[in-house]
Motif scaffolding. Structure first.
Motif, PDB file in Angstrom:
ATOM      1  N   GLN A 257       0.812  -1.209   0.000  1.00 52.17           N
ATOM      2  CA  GLN A 257       0.000   0.000   0.000  1.00 52.17           C
ATOM      3  C   GLN A 257       0.855   1.271   0.000  1.00 52.17           C
ATOM      4  OE1 GLN A 257      -2.844   0.312   3.260  1.00 52.17           O
ATOM      5  NE2 GLN A 257      -4.464   0.284   1.751  1.00 52.17           N
ATOM      6  N   LYS A 260       1.707   1.770  -3.523  1.00 52.85           N
ATOM      7  CA  LYS A 260       0.473   1.990  -4.284  1.00 52.85           C
ATOM      8  C   LYS A 260      -0.026   3.427  -4.088  1.00 52.85           C
ATOM      9  CE  LYS A 260      -2.218  -1.595  -4.267  1.00 52.85           C
ATOM     10  NZ  LYS A 260      -3.126  -2.606  -3.694  1.00 52.85           N
ATOM     11  N   HIS A 261       0.038   3.904  -2.849  1.00 47.76           N
ATOM     12  CA  HIS A 261      -0.424   5.269  -2.577  1.00 47.76           C
ATOM     13  C   HIS A 261       0.516   6.299  -3.198  1.00 47.76           C
ATOM     14  CE1 HIS A 261      -3.368   4.367   0.926  1.00 47.76           C
ATOM     15  NE2 HIS A 261      -3.578   3.618  -0.125  1.00 47.76           N
ATOM     16  N   LEU A 263       2.173   5.925  -5.944  1.00 45.57           N
ATOM     17  CA  LEU A 263       1.875   5.946  -7.373  1.00 45.57           C
ATOM     18  C   LEU A 263       0.527   6.609  -7.642  1.00 45.57           C
ATOM     19  CD1 LEU A 263       3.158   2.436  -8.540  1.00 45.57           C
ATOM     20  CD2 LEU A 263       4.393   4.586  -8.371  1.00 45.57           C
ATOM     21  N   ALA A 264      -0.446   6.353  -6.764  1.00 45.77           N
ATOM     22  CA  ALA A 264      -1.758   7.008  -6.916  1.00 45.77           C
ATOM     23  C   ALA A 264      -1.597   8.521  -6.798  1.00 45.77           C
ATOM     24  CB  ALA A 264      -2.742   6.490  -5.874  1.00 45.77           C
ATOM     25  N   ASN A 265      -0.763   8.966  -5.862  1.00 46.44           N
ATOM     26  CA  ASN A 265      -0.541  10.406  -5.710  1.00 46.44           C
ATOM     27  C   ASN A 265       0.129  11.004  -6.946  1.00 46.44           C
ATOM     28  OD1 ASN A 265      -1.744  10.678  -3.218  1.00 46.44           O
ATOM     29  ND2 ASN A 265       0.147  10.298  -2.085  1.00 46.44           N
TER      30      ASN A 265
ATOM     31  N   ARG B 383      -7.258   6.118  -2.716  1.00 50.57           N
ATOM     32  CA  ARG B 383      -5.936   5.888  -3.343  1.00 50.57           C
ATOM     33  C   ARG B 383      -5.769   4.419  -3.710  1.00 50.57           C
ATOM     34  NH1 ARG B 383      -4.909   9.925   0.337  1.00 50.57           N
ATOM     35  NH2 ARG B 383      -4.398  11.838  -0.775  1.00 50.57           N
ATOM     36  N   ILE B 386      -7.675   4.070  -6.947  1.00 53.78           N
ATOM     37  CA  ILE B 386      -6.916   4.617  -8.080  1.00 53.78           C
ATOM     38  C   ILE B 386      -5.779   3.663  -8.459  1.00 53.78           C
ATOM     39  CG2 ILE B 386      -5.370   6.492  -8.800  1.00 53.78           C
ATOM     40  CD1 ILE B 386      -7.123   8.360  -7.032  1.00 53.78           C
ATOM     41  N   GLY B 387      -5.075   3.176  -7.446  1.00 51.86           N
ATOM     42  CA  GLY B 387      -3.958   2.268  -7.702  1.00 51.86           C
ATOM     43  C   GLY B 387      -4.421   0.971  -8.352  1.00 51.86           C
ATOM     44  N   LEU B 391      -4.691   2.191 -12.118  1.00 52.07           N
ATOM     45  CA  LEU B 391      -3.345   1.889 -12.613  1.00 52.07           C
ATOM     46  C   LEU B 391      -3.126   0.400 -12.817  1.00 52.07           C
ATOM     47  CD1 LEU B 391      -1.300   4.339 -10.304  1.00 52.07           C
ATOM     48  CD2 LEU B 391      -2.050   4.727 -12.654  1.00 52.07           C
ATOM     49  N   LEU B 393      -2.701  -1.967 -10.534  1.00 51.41           N
ATOM     50  CA  LEU B 393      -1.807  -2.614  -9.571  1.00 51.41           C
ATOM     51  C   LEU B 393      -2.565  -3.746  -8.873  1.00 51.41           C
ATOM     52  CD1 LEU B 393      -0.189   0.621  -8.106  1.00 51.41           C
ATOM     53  CD2 LEU B 393       0.918  -1.074  -9.589  1.00 51.41           C
TER      54      LEU B 393
END
Lengths: 358, 405
Positions: A257, A260-261, A263-265, B383, B386-387, B391, B393
């Motif tokens: 996570q 992942k966060h 990359l989301a940001n 988030r 989104i990930g 994306l 993931l």
């Protein structure tokens, strides 16, 4: 109401992308990064044949007669691929002539620029962070005496459009007397910049140069914003790819996570800016009242976003991200160029504040 | 790219404006009615004309029009121009109605939809529990079918408008033997019964927008279930999708930024007018970059949905983008307030993203923007979305294990 790019525009991006894949794949870009030319003759030749050298040059002068948005979409695609070469300065020189040149100057130069017979470039900076038309001190008349800085590919250029105090823009031809160029050692090996010195060098005034100089500046800002967007997208995609491949603790690191966060940001920072650069490009041709301020805000915002994403991308790759071998450096350095050329983000935020009447 | 609407749509705009000029403000006997009643009657007329509740069939009181995002936008613009009321907001029309239309029984639609969109029936949402926040599917409120009634016991939290609500749409564990997600049912429970206690939850701002709801042998008829027993989780996903989509709104971000600029124009900073301070100018222009990005992303999504195309990853970003903007705007506002930043916020105007009540409204906004960021799922949960969905993931190991898929 249609805030989207057309099928033709999508096709333009696909064709440019395909060309780069064929003529200048990543392995070739890495070779160019080992040198200092920032230039791939086969790629530029291919771009010329495709019409990318004259996108905004009217059809009557041999160009494609397209708009700023098309030019910006091409810039995005080139940046995404990490393509080297003189696209930026050449596009701006063509636009300067279209907007500021006399009929005779247009007829003499635009077909040659559109067909790649001559390379064009623009000499705007004067050092000490002087970039903007209102700051230019170099005097322009029938000859030039002084120096310009950070001029793209000046040593290769057939024509240089020079920003000057007074008339705004003048034209200098290759081989004019008293002209000398010297290359910088740049961080971004996909680009080349030179200092250009003039010693009583003959030049021609562009009759509408004063007004055109402002528009050329705005165009530069839009193209840098588009370039930065393409770079930011590429950096994000590289990180996502890596997160899906690299394994630690027995799983791919994209499971975690924390990453992942991160990359989301990064996605949250870059993805929304696509509409901003589109709009800045659109108003350049269609809502000129808004153009200067939108260009300033787009350049400031997107080049800053991408620079931070580039830093995050190094981190997301771990140790390998810090190496010369890792491709992240290509776009990290492209981001550094895009952020600084034509003035750093704070310069354009202050301009945007002034234009808002703040 | 073309930012004009084109002739067909400009004709439609003229039609809407013409209709509005003869119906708003209310004429004749309608003008005599109390404000709320007049607005309700106007909404019914506008639905009849096909301008409001366009995606809802006429037999349930809607306007029943084919989907057309551009017409929808034109209606919003034309109504806003003359300050005419749009659809009644509220969790009932925003979330329950779409869910009922998609998953409800015919009698449920007939009984609830019209009253809800007219504002006669008020709803609250019974999802979160003290022990079940981000991991909502772990909820424990128990529903047992005894005779021809569901008997419900448990506690819900963060329940907006619970005091006023006539009904609650509620997730309950009805099938204790089934795995986590498969044991949940979606019930409609009348709120006005002695077995339900509503207790306001005081916020850090001093206001109380949310409640705790205690259900102690609360009852609802056996057929007041949407979907089948054990299908509640999938039914609720319809609703949550509508909530996530409803939160991102660039118009609100633009309005709050405009308020910030107005505040800057009247504030002092470092001993001079704030707008003369270079750092304030930089921060304002920096924020505007985010606001414009959000705005034009909205326009992109609007175009995509008008064409019936998938909006892609950007559709998952609205909530975080707008809440980030709300948060950053209020941080700059607090710096502009200076000493006034020590005052107690004005709490009576909550449930709004736009500060009212002068400087102290900004103090409320400073805290309230955090509340909005958590509502409908925290930023960190978004988030993950989104990930994973945006994306591509891989899903988190623990979430995978308990997903029931």
């Amino acid at each position: 109401m249609n805030f989207d790019i057309s099928e033709e525009q999508q096709m333009l991006q696909e064709t440019v992308s395909q060309l780069i894949e064929n003529e200048c794949p990543l392995s070739r870009i890495r070779e160019i990064f080992e040198g200092t030319d920032g230039y791939d003759p086969a790629l530029w030749k291919g771009m010329v044949e495709m019409g990318v050298a004259g996108l905004q040059i009217p059809e009557e002068y041999g160009g494609a007669g397209l708009e700023m948005l098309d030019q910006a979409l091409a810039a995005e695609t080139l940046a995404y691929a990490g393509a080297p070469g003189p696209f930026l300065g050449h596009a701006l020189a063509g636009l300067a002539l279209v907007l500021g040149g006399s009929e005779e100057q247009k007829q003499r130069w635009l077909p040659r620029l559109a067909q790649g017979e001559a390379l064009g470039t623009v000499a705007l900076a004067e050092g000490d962070n002087v970039w903007q038309p209102e700051q230019w001190k170099l005097a322009g008349g029938s000859t030039l005496l002084g120096q310009k800085a950070y001029v793209p590919y000046a040593d290769m250029a057939g024509v240089i459009i020079v920003g000057v105090a007074g008339p705004g823009l003048v034209l200098v031809e290759k081989g004019a007397s008293g002209i000398t160029t010297e290359n910088y050692d740049l961080v971004d090996r996909a680009r080349q910049l030179c200092t250009v010195s003039f010693d009583s060098t003959p030049c021609e005034v562009l009759p509408e140069g004063a007004a055109a100089s402002e528009r050329v500046r705005d165009a530069a800002l839009v193209l840098l914003a588009a370039d930065a967007f393409g770079s930011g997208q590429r950096l994000l995609d590289m990180c996502v790819q890596y997160a899906k491949e690299r394994e630690q603790f027995g799983v791919t690191i994209g499971h975690f996570q924390a990453l992942k966060h991160q990359l989301a940001n990064m996605a949250l920072e870059i993805e929304p800016t696509r509409g901003l650069y589109w709009y800045a490009a659109h108003v350049f041709d269609h809502v000129q009242d808004e153009s200067a301020r939108m260009a300033a805000l787009a350049k400031a915002h997107i080049t800053d976003r991408t620079m931070q994403i580039a830093r995050d991308a190094v981190e997301a790759h771990g140790g390998i991200g810090f190496t010369w071998e890792c491709d992240v450096q290509i776009w990290f350095k492209r981001a550094m160029f895009d952020r600084a050329w034509m003035g750093t983000p704070s310069v354009h935020r202050e301009r945007a504040a002034q234009m808002a009447g703040w | 790219m073309d930012l004009d609407y084109g002739k067909e749509y400009e004709d439609f705009r003229a039609e809407v404006s013409g209709w509005l000029s003869s119906n708003w403000p209310p004429k004749g006997e309608l003008a005599e009615l109390p404000l709320a009643e007049g607005a309700a009657r106007f909404r019914a007329m506008a639905s009849e004309a096909g301008y409001l509740n366009r995606n809802i069939p006429r037999k349930y009181g809607g306007g029943e029009q084919p989907p057309d995002a551009i017409k929808g936008q034109i209606i919003r613009e034309a109504f806003a121009k003359v300050h005419a009321p749009m659809e009644a907001r509220g969790i009932g029309s925003m979330m329950l109605v779409p869910t009922l239309l998609e998953r409800g029984e015919e009698w449920q639609k007939e009984k609830f939809v019209k009253g809800t969109i007219n504002g006669e029936i008020i709803w609250c949402q019974g999802y979160s529990e003290p022990g079940s926040g981000s991991d909502l599917a772990s909820l424990q409120t128990k529903a047992e079918l005894i005779g021809d009634e569901w008997v419900i016991n448990g506690q819900k939290i963060w329940t907006t408008t619970a005091q006023q609500a006539d009904w609650m749409f509620c997730l309950c564990r009805s099938e204790p033997d089934q795995p986590k997600h498969g044991g949940i049912s979606y019930l409609l429970i009348p709120m006005k019964q002695d077995a339900i206690t509503v207790s306001p939850l005081k916020q850090m701002t001093g206001g109380a927008d949310f409640n705790q709801v205690f259900l102690e042998d609360a009852r609802t008829p056996a057929d007041h279930i949407v979907g089948k027993r054990g299908e509640g989780w999938s039914v609720s996903r319809t609703t949550l999708k509508h909530e996530r989509n409803s939160i991102g709104n660039a118009a609100q971000s633009e309005a709050i930024f405009k308020g910030l600029v107005a505040l800057a124009k009247t504030s002092q900073y470092n001993g001079r007018p704030a707008l003369q301070d270079p750092t304030i100018r930089q921060r304002l222009a920096g924020l505007e970059g985010y606001i414009l990005s959000h705005k034009y992303s909205g326009l992109r999504q609007f175009t995509k949905s008008a064409k019936g195309e998938d909006v892609g990853i950007i559709g998952l970003m609205n909530k975080i983008n707008s809440t980030n903007i709300g948060s950053e705007v209020s941080k700059l506002a607090l710096d502009l307030l200076g000493d006034d930043g020590m005052l107690d916020p004005i709490a009576h105007e909550e449930m709004t993203l736009l500060p009212t009540g002068g400087n102290r409204g900004w103090i409320n906004q400073y805290m309230y923007s955090l509340g909005i960021a958590v509502a409908g799922g925290t930023g960190n949960i978004q988030r993950n979305v989104i990930g994973e969905r945006g994306l591509g993931l891989p899903r988190d190991y623990y979430a995978d294990r308990s997903s029931g898929k």
